[in-house]
Write a protein that holds these residues in place. Structure first.
Motif, PDB file in Angstrom:
ATOM      1  N   CYS A 168      -1.795  -0.813  19.727  1.00  0.00           N
ATOM      2  CA  CYS A 168      -1.881  -1.688  18.536  1.00  0.00           C
ATOM      3  C   CYS A 168      -3.333  -2.062  18.279  1.00  0.00           C
ATOM      4  CB  CYS A 168      -1.082  -2.979  18.693  1.00  0.00           C
ATOM      5  SG  CYS A 168      -0.166  -3.111  20.187  1.00  0.00           S
ATOM      6  N   MET A 169      -3.615  -2.334  17.029  1.00  0.00           N
ATOM      7  CA  MET A 169      -4.958  -2.757  16.633  1.00  0.00           C
ATOM      8  C   MET A 169      -4.830  -3.974  15.750  1.00  0.00           C
ATOM      9  SD  MET A 169      -7.283   0.445  15.626  1.00  0.00           S
ATOM     10  CE  MET A 169      -7.456   1.733  16.806  1.00  0.00           C
ATOM     11  N   LYS A 170      -5.758  -4.930  15.966  1.00  0.00           N
ATOM     12  CA  LYS A 170      -5.704  -6.160  15.167  1.00  0.00           C
ATOM     13  C   LYS A 170      -5.988  -5.839  13.698  1.00  0.00           C
ATOM     14  CE  LYS A 170      -7.038  -9.049  19.042  1.00  0.00           C
ATOM     15  NZ  LYS A 170      -8.211  -9.371  19.832  1.00  0.00           N
ATOM     16  N   LYS A 171      -6.962  -4.962  13.499  1.00  0.00           N
ATOM     17  CA  LYS A 171      -7.392  -4.661  12.134  1.00  0.00           C
ATOM     18  C   LYS A 171      -7.117  -3.192  11.846  1.00  0.00           C
ATOM     19  CE  LYS A 171     -11.608  -5.212   9.543  1.00  0.00           C
ATOM     20  NZ  LYS A 171     -13.033  -5.196   9.752  1.00  0.00           N
ATOM     21  N   LYS A 172      -6.635  -2.899  10.654  1.00  0.00           N
ATOM     22  CA  LYS A 172      -6.329  -1.502  10.301  1.00  0.00           C
ATOM     23  C   LYS A 172      -7.627  -0.721  10.113  1.00  0.00           C
ATOM     24  CE  LYS A 172      -3.456   1.237   7.139  1.00  0.00           C
ATOM     25  NZ  LYS A 172      -3.843   2.438   7.790  1.00  0.00           N
ATOM     26  N   LYS A 173      -7.735   0.381  10.838  1.00  0.00           N
ATOM     27  CA  LYS A 173      -8.933   1.231  10.750  1.00  0.00           C
ATOM     28  C   LYS A 173      -8.500   2.680  10.561  1.00  0.00           C
ATOM     29  CE  LYS A 173     -11.866  -1.684  13.646  1.00  0.00           C
ATOM     30  NZ  LYS A 173     -12.489  -1.826  14.972  1.00  0.00           N
ATOM     31  N   TYR A 185       0.141  21.302  19.887  1.00  0.00           N
ATOM     32  CA  TYR A 185      -1.040  20.556  19.430  1.00  0.00           C
ATOM     33  C   TYR A 185      -0.819  20.077  18.003  1.00  0.00           C
ATOM     34  CZ  TYR A 185      -3.544  22.199  23.547  1.00  0.00           C
ATOM     35  OH  TYR A 185      -3.922  22.437  24.835  1.00  0.00           O
ATOM     36  N   GLU A 186      -1.261  18.847  17.722  1.00  0.00           N
ATOM     37  CA  GLU A 186      -1.013  18.266  16.407  1.00  0.00           C
ATOM     38  C   GLU A 186      -2.050  17.188  16.119  1.00  0.00           C
ATOM     39  OE1 GLU A 186       2.446  15.618  14.195  1.00  0.00           O
ATOM     40  OE2 GLU A 186       2.804  16.284  16.267  1.00  0.00           O
ATOM     41  N   VAL A 187      -2.328  16.958  14.833  1.00  0.00           N
ATOM     42  CA  VAL A 187      -3.260  15.896  14.431  1.00  0.00           C
ATOM     43  C   VAL A 187      -2.510  14.942  13.502  1.00  0.00           C
ATOM     44  CG1 VAL A 187      -5.498  15.383  13.399  1.00  0.00           C
ATOM     45  CG2 VAL A 187      -5.139  17.586  14.443  1.00  0.00           C
ATOM     46  N   ARG A 188      -2.587  13.641  13.821  1.00  0.00           N
ATOM     47  CA  ARG A 188      -1.896  12.642  12.978  1.00  0.00           C
ATOM     48  C   ARG A 188      -2.876  11.553  12.543  1.00  0.00           C
ATOM     49  NH1 ARG A 188       2.375  12.202  17.115  1.00  0.00           N
ATOM     50  NH2 ARG A 188       1.636  10.060  17.322  1.00  0.00           N
ATOM     51  N   ASP A 189      -2.544  10.884  11.433  1.00  0.00           N
ATOM     52  CA  ASP A 189      -3.438   9.828  10.948  1.00  0.00           C
ATOM     53  C   ASP A 189      -2.887   8.437  11.266  1.00  0.00           C
ATOM     54  OD1 ASP A 189      -1.323   9.724   9.247  1.00  0.00           O
ATOM     55  OD2 ASP A 189      -2.488   9.907   7.390  1.00  0.00           O
ATOM     56  N   ASP A 190      -2.047   8.361  12.341  1.00  0.00           N
ATOM     57  CA  ASP A 190      -1.538   7.042  12.748  1.00  0.00           C
ATOM     58  C   ASP A 190      -1.696   6.885  14.260  1.00  0.00           C
ATOM     59  OD1 ASP A 190       0.332   8.793  13.720  1.00  0.00           O
ATOM     60  OD2 ASP A 190       1.965   8.146  12.399  1.00  0.00           O
ATOM     61  N   LEU A 191      -1.365   5.715  14.758  1.00  0.00           N
ATOM     62  CA  LEU A 191      -1.536   5.419  16.187  1.00  0.00           C
ATOM     63  C   LEU A 191      -0.268   5.765  16.972  1.00  0.00           C
ATOM     64  CD1 LEU A 191      -3.138   1.877  15.824  1.00  0.00           C
ATOM     65  CD2 LEU A 191      -4.294   3.864  16.790  1.00  0.00           C
ATOM     66  N   PRO A 192      -0.432   6.112  18.268  1.00  0.00           N
ATOM     67  CA  PRO A 192       0.761   6.255  19.110  1.00  0.00           C
ATOM     68  C   PRO A 192       1.496   4.903  19.164  1.00  0.00           C
ATOM     69  CG  PRO A 192      -1.196   7.110  20.222  1.00  0.00           C
ATOM     70  CD  PRO A 192      -1.664   6.396  19.002  1.00  0.00           C
ATOM     71  N   GLN A 193       2.799   4.939  19.421  1.00  0.00           N
ATOM     72  CA  GLN A 193       3.631   3.718  19.353  1.00  0.00           C
ATOM     73  C   GLN A 193       3.102   2.559  20.192  1.00  0.00           C
ATOM     74  OE1 GLN A 193       7.441   5.449  20.257  1.00  0.00           O
ATOM     75  NE2 GLN A 193       8.073   5.422  18.125  1.00  0.00           N
ATOM     76  N   LYS A 194       2.605   2.858  21.413  1.00  0.00           N
ATOM     77  CA  LYS A 194       2.237   1.752  22.305  1.00  0.00           C
ATOM     78  C   LYS A 194       0.834   1.187  22.030  1.00  0.00           C
ATOM     79  CE  LYS A 194       0.725   4.950  25.891  1.00  0.00           C
ATOM     80  NZ  LYS A 194       1.176   5.872  26.853  1.00  0.00           N
ATOM     81  N   MET A 243     -17.513   9.093  16.388  1.00  0.00           N
ATOM     82  CA  MET A 243     -16.180   8.477  16.345  1.00  0.00           C
ATOM     83  C   MET A 243     -16.110   7.560  17.565  1.00  0.00           C
ATOM     84  SD  MET A 243     -13.303  11.324  15.211  1.00  0.00           S
ATOM     85  CE  MET A 243     -13.587  12.600  16.441  1.00  0.00           C
ATOM     86  N   GLU A 244     -15.110   6.679  17.565  1.00  0.00           N
ATOM     87  CA  GLU A 244     -14.887   5.852  18.757  1.00  0.00           C
ATOM     88  C   GLU A 244     -13.673   6.414  19.485  1.00  0.00           C
ATOM     89  OE1 GLU A 244     -14.845   1.546  18.037  1.00  0.00           O
ATOM     90  OE2 GLU A 244     -15.755   1.999  16.089  1.00  0.00           O
ATOM     91  N   LYS A 245     -13.724   6.343  20.829  1.00  0.00           N
ATOM     92  CA  LYS A 245     -12.571   6.832  21.589  1.00  0.00           C
ATOM     93  C   LYS A 245     -12.179   5.826  22.666  1.00  0.00           C
ATOM     94  CE  LYS A 245     -12.663  10.044  24.839  1.00  0.00           C
ATOM     95  NZ  LYS A 245     -12.461   9.273  26.075  1.00  0.00           N
ATOM     96  N   THR A 246     -10.911   5.856  23.005  1.00  0.00           N
ATOM     97  CA  THR A 246     -10.416   5.012  24.103  1.00  0.00           C
ATOM     98  C   THR A 246     -10.059   5.922  25.289  1.00  0.00           C
ATOM     99  OG1 THR A 246      -8.778   3.362  24.751  1.00  0.00           O
ATOM    100  CG2 THR A 246      -8.043   5.026  23.193  1.00  0.00           C
ATOM    101  N   GLY A 247      -9.759   5.337  26.417  1.00  0.00           N
ATOM    102  CA  GLY A 247      -9.489   6.113  27.634  1.00  0.00           C
ATOM    103  C   GLY A 247      -8.058   6.636  27.700  1.00  0.00           C
ATOM    104  N   PRO A 248      -7.691   7.288  28.825  1.00  0.00           N
ATOM    105  CA  PRO A 248      -6.379   7.935  28.950  1.00  0.00           C
ATOM    106  C   PRO A 248      -5.199   6.958  28.890  1.00  0.00           C
ATOM    107  CG  PRO A 248      -7.631   8.105  30.998  1.00  0.00           C
ATOM    108  CD  PRO A 248      -8.559   7.560  29.977  1.00  0.00           C
ATOM    109  N   LYS A 249      -5.415   5.692  29.329  1.00  0.00           N
ATOM    110  CA  LYS A 249      -4.303   4.725  29.304  1.00  0.00           C
ATOM    111  C   LYS A 249      -4.143   4.110  27.916  1.00  0.00           C
ATOM    112  CE  LYS A 249      -4.626   3.536  34.176  1.00  0.00           C
ATOM    113  NZ  LYS A 249      -5.330   2.658  35.105  1.00  0.00           N
ATOM    114  N   GLN A 250      -5.138   4.344  27.057  1.00  0.00           N
ATOM    115  CA  GLN A 250      -5.165   3.823  25.676  1.00  0.00           C
ATOM    116  C   GLN A 250      -5.180   2.293  25.633  1.00  0.00           C
ATOM    117  OE1 GLN A 250      -1.817   5.936  24.036  1.00  0.00           O
ATOM    118  NE2 GLN A 250      -2.973   7.813  23.804  1.00  0.00           N
ATOM    119  N   LYS A 251      -5.602   1.694  26.767  1.00  0.00           N
ATOM    120  CA  LYS A 251      -5.773   0.229  26.819  1.00  0.00           C
ATOM    121  C   LYS A 251      -7.256  -0.111  26.969  1.00  0.00           C
ATOM    122  CE  LYS A 251      -1.273  -1.236  28.653  1.00  0.00           C
ATOM    123  NZ  LYS A 251      -0.493  -0.010  28.400  1.00  0.00           N
ATOM    124  N   GLU A 252      -8.065   0.917  27.304  1.00  0.00           N
ATOM    125  CA  GLU A 252      -9.496   0.707  27.503  1.00  0.00           C
ATOM    126  C   GLU A 252     -10.176   0.401  26.165  1.00  0.00           C
ATOM    127  OE1 GLU A 252      -8.117   3.902  30.443  1.00  0.00           O
ATOM    128  OE2 GLU A 252      -7.759   3.393  28.364  1.00  0.00           O
TER     129      GLU A 252
END
Length: 364
Positions: A323-328, A312-321, A263-272
């Motif tokens: 954004c992604m150019k392409k839907k993945k 604890y919870e699992v969701r299939d969408d992104l946190p509000q802040k 899988m791909e992951k981003t960092g704690p700030k979710q901007k990495e």
């Protein structure tokens, strides 16, 4: 032609007959077996029939639907069958011995079939081994070296009595590692290791999970090592938790990862930037570990997964802040501390990961 059709109908009737055990493969438990060994009198699945075919001295196979069955063979099958074979060939399977399922790798299924019918290891005449002596073993295994470059022969020693497993290199006087049986685990990882006898051994050292990747040229030898580790673990669990009933102990002897893959992951700030990592989910330890490479000795990080009532919870969408150019296909893993965002390879993988993570969150 009449005999052919009549005998086929009798055979299929036998396969479905209640109280015979014939409706599941005698060796891996797969439903509706389409093959049979007319030398052993058992009904087996296509996969197991391939293993039996390589043992002509002890087993001969035919298809229930495609081959002609003589009347005397039908009679032989009627007088034997899967429950009869189980009572005879599995009379003394030790509680720690791993019984493979259809999804298990070839070497496990092969050695199970050979142990039962060729070597007669579990016949009534056999003396059941004490787990303490069965959990002691010494010998060499090929171990993946540092930097994942090559496999080197290393001497391994397992002692249920001492509660440890050790391994040595040629140069070292003392052991390179002393592994406590308390945190020891083993699982077959054929594709990951790239060897049909590949075994992954994990243990905890300084609070971190450590991976060892090993194999042996002999299928029997590697499966014997696996069952020896299981015997040592069983001895440890029985001694440490004497009041825990056996059905609860057995699944805790060894375990496979509940899910693993990229899988791909981003960092704690979710901007990495998103980085590709190899993830392994250990449901027993409630840990999601990630590695730069599937064959790394240590994880780059791990996420503890608690229960739903702990936040604890699992969701299939992104946190509000975010954004992604392409839907993945994404997963957001919500923990009390932070939200982890992952991108999956495709929708199918997203569903698999979400199901696996949800199972951990809902387990007690």
């Amino acid at each position: 032609a009449m005999d052919y059709e009549r005998n086929k109908a009798l055979l299929l009737e036998l396969q479905r007959a209640a109280g015979t055990g014939n409706d599941r493969c005698a060796d891996c438990g797969d439903p509706d077996p389409e093959w049979a060994s007319y030398k052993l009198g058992i009904f087996i699945c296509l996969n197991c029939s391939g293993i039996h075919r390589n043992l002509p001295e002890i087993s001969r196979v035919k298809s229930l639907r495609l081959d002609f069955w003589e009347s005397n063979l039908i009679e032989f099958m009627r007088n034997h069958g899967n429950l009869w074979a189980k009572a005879k060939f599995e009379a003394k399977v030790p509680p720690y011995h791993y019984i493979p399922k259809s999804r298990d790798c070839m070497v496990l299924r092969q050695q199970w079939i050979r142990a039962k019918y060729e070597r007669g290891e579990f016949l009534d005449t056999q003396v059941c081994q004490d787990p303490c002596s069965a959990g002691s073993r010494e010998g060499s295994l090929w171990k993946l070296g540092k930097g994942r470059r090559q496999f080197q022969k290393r001497q391994f020693l397992l002692s249920a009595r001492e509660g440890v497993m050790k391994y040595y290199s040629k140069e070292s006087k003392g052991p390179k590692a002393v592994i406590s049986i308390e945190t020891l685990n083993a699982m077959f990882q054929v594709e990951k290791i790239g060897h049909s006898h590949g075994l992954q051994i994990t243990y905890i050292t300084d609070g971190q999970t450590r991976n060892l990747f090993v194999y042996h040229e002999s299928g029997k030898e590697i499966v014997d090592w696996f069952n020896a580790i299981r015997a040592a673990r069983y001895h440890y669990l029985k001694t440490t938790f004497p009041n825990v009933p056996e059905p609860e102990l057995i699944p805790r002897i060894t375990r496979n990862f509940a899910q693993e893959g990229y899988m791909e992951k981003t960092g704690p700030k979710q901007k990495e930037a998103f980085k590709v990592r190899w993830f392994c989910l250990d449901s027993q330890e409630r840990n999601l570990m990630y590695f730069k490479n599937p064959l790394d000795a240590f994880a780059q990080g791990q996420v503890f997964i608690g229960r739903r009532d702990e936040g604890y919870e699992v969701r299939d969408d992104l946190p509000q802040k975010v954004c992604m150019k392409k839907k993945k296909p994404v997963i957001t893993l919500v923990t009390p501390m932070r939200e982890f965002v992952f991108i999956c390879e495709n929708d199918k993988k997203q569903r698999e990961w979400m199901d696996a993570l949800n199972r951990v969150i809902t387990q007690l």
